[in-house]
Design a protein around this motif. Structure first.
Motif, PDB file in Angstrom:
ATOM      1  N   VAL A 105      72.394  70.395   5.230  1.00  0.00           N
ATOM      2  CA  VAL A 105      73.364  69.614   4.468  1.00  0.00           C
ATOM      3  C   VAL A 105      74.796  70.081   4.708  1.00  0.00           C
ATOM      4  O   VAL A 105      75.734  69.519   4.168  1.00  0.00           O
ATOM      5  CB  VAL A 105      73.049  69.588   2.947  1.00  0.00           C
ATOM      6  N   GLY A 106      74.951  71.138   5.516  1.00  0.00           N
ATOM      7  CA  GLY A 106      76.282  71.569   5.917  1.00  0.00           C
ATOM      8  C   GLY A 106      76.921  72.618   5.042  1.00  0.00           C
ATOM      9  O   GLY A 106      78.120  72.847   5.130  1.00  0.00           O
TER      10      GLY A 106
ATOM     11  N   ARG B  72      73.802  73.056  13.981  1.00  0.00           N
ATOM     12  CA  ARG B  72      73.438  72.927  12.564  1.00  0.00           C
ATOM     13  C   ARG B  72      72.028  72.376  12.417  1.00  0.00           C
ATOM     14  O   ARG B  72      71.221  72.897  11.651  1.00  0.00           O
ATOM     15  CB  ARG B  72      74.452  72.029  11.851  1.00  0.00           C
ATOM     16  N   TRP B  73      71.690  71.359  13.200  1.00  0.00           N
ATOM     17  CA  TRP B  73      70.357  70.772  13.119  1.00  0.00           C
ATOM     18  C   TRP B  73      69.288  71.725  13.664  1.00  0.00           C
ATOM     19  O   TRP B  73      68.225  71.883  13.066  1.00  0.00           O
ATOM     20  CB  TRP B  73      70.312  69.430  13.874  1.00  0.00           C
ATOM     21  N   VAL B  74      69.582  72.355  14.781  1.00  0.00           N
ATOM     22  CA  VAL B  74      68.620  73.306  15.363  1.00  0.00           C
ATOM     23  C   VAL B  74      68.374  74.458  14.393  1.00  0.00           C
ATOM     24  O   VAL B  74      67.228  74.851  14.142  1.00  0.00           O
ATOM     25  CB  VAL B  74      69.099  73.824  16.736  1.00  0.00           C
ATOM     26  N   LEU B  75      69.454  75.006  13.829  1.00  0.00           N
ATOM     27  CA  LEU B  75      69.312  76.115  12.891  1.00  0.00           C
ATOM     28  C   LEU B  75      68.577  75.694  11.624  1.00  0.00           C
ATOM     29  O   LEU B  75      67.692  76.405  11.146  1.00  0.00           O
ATOM     30  CB  LEU B  75      70.678  76.698  12.528  1.00  0.00           C
ATOM     31  N   GLY B  76      68.958  74.553  11.076  1.00  0.00           N
ATOM     32  CA  GLY B  76      68.296  74.073   9.856  1.00  0.00           C
ATOM     33  C   GLY B  76      66.806  73.880  10.054  1.00  0.00           C
ATOM     34  O   GLY B  76      65.982  74.333   9.244  1.00  0.00           O
ATOM     35  N   ILE B  77      66.446  73.243  11.149  1.00  0.00           N
ATOM     36  CA  ILE B  77      65.026  73.023  11.449  1.00  0.00           C
ATOM     37  C   ILE B  77      64.337  74.355  11.751  1.00  0.00           C
ATOM     38  O   ILE B  77      63.185  74.577  11.347  1.00  0.00           O
ATOM     39  CB  ILE B  77      64.868  72.004  12.608  1.00  0.00           C
ATOM     40  N   SER B  78      65.039  75.260  12.423  1.00  0.00           N
ATOM     41  CA  SER B  78      64.470  76.581  12.717  1.00  0.00           C
ATOM     42  C   SER B  78      64.181  77.354  11.431  1.00  0.00           C
ATOM     43  O   SER B  78      63.135  77.987  11.299  1.00  0.00           O
ATOM     44  CB  SER B  78      65.408  77.399  13.607  1.00  0.00           C
TER      45      SER B  78
ATOM     46  N   ALA C 183      73.739  84.634  19.306  1.00  0.00           N
ATOM     47  CA  ALA C 183      75.186  84.423  19.414  1.00  0.00           C
ATOM     48  C   ALA C 183      75.531  83.671  20.695  1.00  0.00           C
ATOM     49  O   ALA C 183      76.401  82.784  20.687  1.00  0.00           O
ATOM     50  CB  ALA C 183      75.914  85.758  19.369  1.00  0.00           C
ATOM     51  N   TRP C 184      74.867  83.994  21.787  1.00  0.00           N
ATOM     52  CA  TRP C 184      75.099  83.324  23.072  1.00  0.00           C
ATOM     53  C   TRP C 184      74.772  81.833  22.959  1.00  0.00           C
ATOM     54  O   TRP C 184      75.518  80.991  23.467  1.00  0.00           O
ATOM     55  CB  TRP C 184      74.244  83.981  24.147  1.00  0.00           C
ATOM     56  N   ALA C 185      73.684  81.512  22.276  1.00  0.00           N
ATOM     57  CA  ALA C 185      73.269  80.110  22.163  1.00  0.00           C
ATOM     58  C   ALA C 185      74.332  79.270  21.468  1.00  0.00           C
ATOM     59  O   ALA C 185      74.530  78.101  21.824  1.00  0.00           O
ATOM     60  CB  ALA C 185      71.943  80.017  21.407  1.00  0.00           C
ATOM     61  N   THR C 186      75.042  79.841  20.509  1.00  0.00           N
ATOM     62  CA  THR C 186      76.065  79.062  19.795  1.00  0.00           C
ATOM     63  C   THR C 186      77.257  78.719  20.678  1.00  0.00           C
ATOM     64  O   THR C 186      77.980  77.774  20.377  1.00  0.00           O
ATOM     65  CB  THR C 186      76.550  79.804  18.531  1.00  0.00           C
ATOM     66  N   ASP C 187      77.447  79.457  21.767  1.00  0.00           N
ATOM     67  CA  ASP C 187      78.527  79.146  22.701  1.00  0.00           C
ATOM     68  C   ASP C 187      78.226  77.909  23.541  1.00  0.00           C
ATOM     69  O   ASP C 187      79.144  77.303  24.112  1.00  0.00           O
ATOM     70  CB  ASP C 187      78.790  80.324  23.645  1.00  0.00           C
ATOM     71  N   TYR C 188      76.973  77.530  23.645  1.00  0.00           N
ATOM     72  CA  TYR C 188      76.573  76.443  24.532  1.00  0.00           C
ATOM     73  C   TYR C 188      76.024  75.225  23.796  1.00  0.00           C
ATOM     74  O   TYR C 188      75.613  74.260  24.435  1.00  0.00           O
ATOM     75  CB  TYR C 188      75.540  76.942  25.548  1.00  0.00           C
ATOM     76  N   ILE C 189      76.016  75.282  22.496  1.00  0.00           N
ATOM     77  CA  ILE C 189      75.491  74.171  21.707  1.00  0.00           C
ATOM     78  C   ILE C 189      76.608  73.686  20.792  1.00  0.00           C
ATOM     79  O   ILE C 189      77.304  74.492  20.170  1.00  0.00           O
ATOM     80  CB  ILE C 189      74.271  74.621  20.866  1.00  0.00           C
ATOM     81  N   SER C 190      76.762  72.383  20.689  1.00  0.00           N
ATOM     82  CA  SER C 190      77.813  71.841  19.817  1.00  0.00           C
ATOM     83  C   SER C 190      77.518  72.229  18.367  1.00  0.00           C
ATOM     84  O   SER C 190      76.358  72.431  18.003  1.00  0.00           O
ATOM     85  CB  SER C 190      77.872  70.313  19.947  1.00  0.00           C
ATOM     86  N   PRO C 191      78.553  72.327  17.540  1.00  0.00           N
ATOM     87  CA  PRO C 191      78.341  72.720  16.139  1.00  0.00           C
ATOM     88  C   PRO C 191      77.367  71.810  15.390  1.00  0.00           C
ATOM     89  O   PRO C 191      76.550  72.289  14.605  1.00  0.00           O
ATOM     90  CB  PRO C 191      79.747  72.648  15.530  1.00  0.00           C
ATOM     91  N   ASP C 192      77.435  70.511  15.643  1.00  0.00           N
ATOM     92  CA  ASP C 192      76.527  69.592  14.947  1.00  0.00           C
ATOM     93  C   ASP C 192      75.083  69.800  15.398  1.00  0.00           C
ATOM     94  O   ASP C 192      74.163  69.843  14.579  1.00  0.00           O
ATOM     95  CB  ASP C 192      76.964  68.135  15.192  1.00  0.00           C
ATOM     96  N   THR C 193      74.890  69.943  16.712  1.00  0.00           N
ATOM     97  CA  THR C 193      73.544  70.205  17.228  1.00  0.00           C
ATOM     98  C   THR C 193      73.042  71.558  16.729  1.00  0.00           C
ATOM     99  O   THR C 193      71.875  71.681  16.322  1.00  0.00           O
ATOM    100  CB  THR C 193      73.548  70.181  18.774  1.00  0.00           C
TER     101      THR C 193
END
Length: 191
Positions: free
Chosen positions: A183-184, A69-75, A57-67
């Motif tokens: 894909v969003g 999405r890519w980090v999560l998708g690849i993860s 949850a903390w990480a989402t506060d410091y990463i843009s939504p688009d970034t």
């Protein structure tokens, strides 16, 4: 509700054949006291997944939504591949020490879960879903769904569950989550 359901399902399936489930079998065999072992697993998981969810949850506060999405998708896609790698218990993780069943399980299970697939999955799930309380409750329940039978019925389960099949199923779930995230598509239960 979605965060809880997906967290429970993914972790329950991912835990099958995981090193912490193998550890649950070992603890059950060593102590032959299922209740203290189950309580130790519960408390260790709650603490570990609480920490992991807070990080996600903390990480989402410091990463843009688009970034994000890519980090999560690849993860999610990386988790799909990682789940296919069979786990073993290291000798250090198997060392239980001189404590009673509850304390030994609590310590060893908490430490074994550090950096484990299900802990990493919890970080990813908490980064994707809110509220994190639902993720923590779901991942903890998922761990208990997989580990309570392992503790109580260890001999019978080992002979009947296809770990390989479960790992393939979990990998498919993570792959689907990864693709949908990339894909969003943010939800599975849109009406």
């Amino acid at each position: 509700m979605e965060a809880f359901f997906i967290s429970t399902s993914v972790v329950a399936l991912a835990e099958i054949g995981d090193k912490t489930q193998l550890l649950a079998f070992l603890l059950a065999a060593k102590f032959r006291k299922p209740i203290p072992v189950i309580l130790g697993i519960f408390v260790a998981t709650l603490a570990n997944h609480g920490l992991a969810s807070a990080i996600g949850a903390w990480a989402t506060d410091y990463i843009s939504p688009d970034t994000a999405r890519w980090v999560l998708g690849i993860s999610f896609l990386a988790m799909a591949l990682w789940v296919l790698v069979p786990d073993t218990i290291d000798q250090e993780e198997a060392t239980i020490g001189k404590y009673n069943a509850f304390i030994s399980t609590l310590i060893v299970f908490f430490l074994a879960e550090m950096g484990d697939k299900t802990q990493v999955a919890t970080v990813i799930l908490a980064a994707k879903y809110t509220p994190i309380v639902a993720v923590i409750a779901g991942t903890t329940l998922g761990m208990m769904i997989a580990n309570v039978p392992a503790v109580c019925l260890s001999d019978q389960i080992i002979q009947r569950v296809s770990v390989r099949l479960m790992n393939k199923l979990v990998a498919a779930i993570f792959a689907i989550l990864g693709i949908l995230t990339l894909v969003g598509i943010d939800t599975f239960f849109t009406v």
